[in-house]
Enzyme design. Sequence first.
Site, PDB file in Angstrom:
ATOM      1  N   HIS A 175     -56.975 -65.663  75.950  1.00 54.87           N
ATOM      2  CA  HIS A 175     -57.680 -66.953  75.925  1.00 54.87           C
ATOM      3  C   HIS A 175     -59.183 -66.730  75.710  1.00 54.87           C
ATOM      4  O   HIS A 175     -59.819 -67.452  74.942  1.00 54.87           O
ATOM      5  CB  HIS A 175     -57.516 -67.684  77.266  1.00 54.87           C
ATOM      6  N   LYS A 211     -44.314 -76.279  83.366  1.00 53.77           N
ATOM      7  CA  LYS A 211     -44.649 -75.110  84.181  1.00 53.77           C
ATOM      8  C   LYS A 211     -45.190 -75.524  85.547  1.00 53.77           C
ATOM      9  O   LYS A 211     -45.987 -76.448  85.644  1.00 53.77           O
ATOM     10  CB  LYS A 211     -45.736 -74.274  83.481  1.00 53.77           C
ATOM     11  N   ARG A 265     -50.050 -66.744  68.622  1.00 55.88           N
ATOM     12  CA  ARG A 265     -49.733 -65.340  68.833  1.00 55.88           C
ATOM     13  C   ARG A 265     -48.668 -64.847  67.884  1.00 55.88           C
ATOM     14  O   ARG A 265     -48.801 -63.827  67.248  1.00 55.88           O
ATOM     15  CB  ARG A 265     -49.241 -65.107  70.266  1.00 55.88           C
ATOM     16  N   SER A 298     -50.064 -65.918  80.052  1.00 50.81           N
ATOM     17  CA  SER A 298     -50.296 -66.118  81.487  1.00 50.81           C
ATOM     18  C   SER A 298     -49.013 -65.809  82.267  1.00 50.81           C
ATOM     19  O   SER A 298     -49.063 -65.237  83.355  1.00 50.81           O
ATOM     20  CB  SER A 298     -50.710 -67.565  81.760  1.00 50.81           C
TER      21      SER A 298
END
Length: 162
Positions: A17, A41, A90, A128
């Site tokens: 990030h 999440k 990504r 994360s």
Amino acid sequence: MTTAVYPGSFDPVTFGHLDIISRAARSFDQVVVGVMSNSKKTPLFSKEERVNILEKVTEDLPNVSVRAFDGFSVDLARECGASVIVRGLRAITDFEYELQMAQINRILAHDVDTVFLTTSLEYAYLSSSSVKEVASLNGDISKFVPELVAKAVCRKMEESVR
Ligand code: ADP
């Protein structure tokens, strides 16, 4: 002056990030990092804690600010006077979801564009969730997140087993 918003859950913020934030800060006059909820999440850190951590790790970037936000990324963009939403890509696995969100956001706000920054190769694997997974098994996360983040994650993990 071009303002960009970078929305995400940042639970916790990683070097991946931070790489996107610092690169966006070179391309845009102002970058507002928007700390959002992600309904898919359950967060480790509260939104206030995530804002606090992000403020500390971006303090050397004068054109970057951080704020909590609830709602759509395009509303965050509107509130900040931003014409750009930055997202990081990504792998191909990110692409389908990100493309769909970008199309939806474009329908919601045709004057706001999504700009994708491709991950720097050294962070292509980093998320994360993987940081939390490694930390939950008492692994060393210092290669993935800044030191103050690593300490905060370890503290949280300890609290949660108490
Ligand atoms: P969200 O819950 O909205 O996906 P994240 O905090 O997981 O929020 O990610 C925010 C943004 O940062 C997303 O666009 C994500 O693809 C991107 N991102 C996450 N990790 C990396 C990384 N290692 N390299 C580049 N971009 C990343």
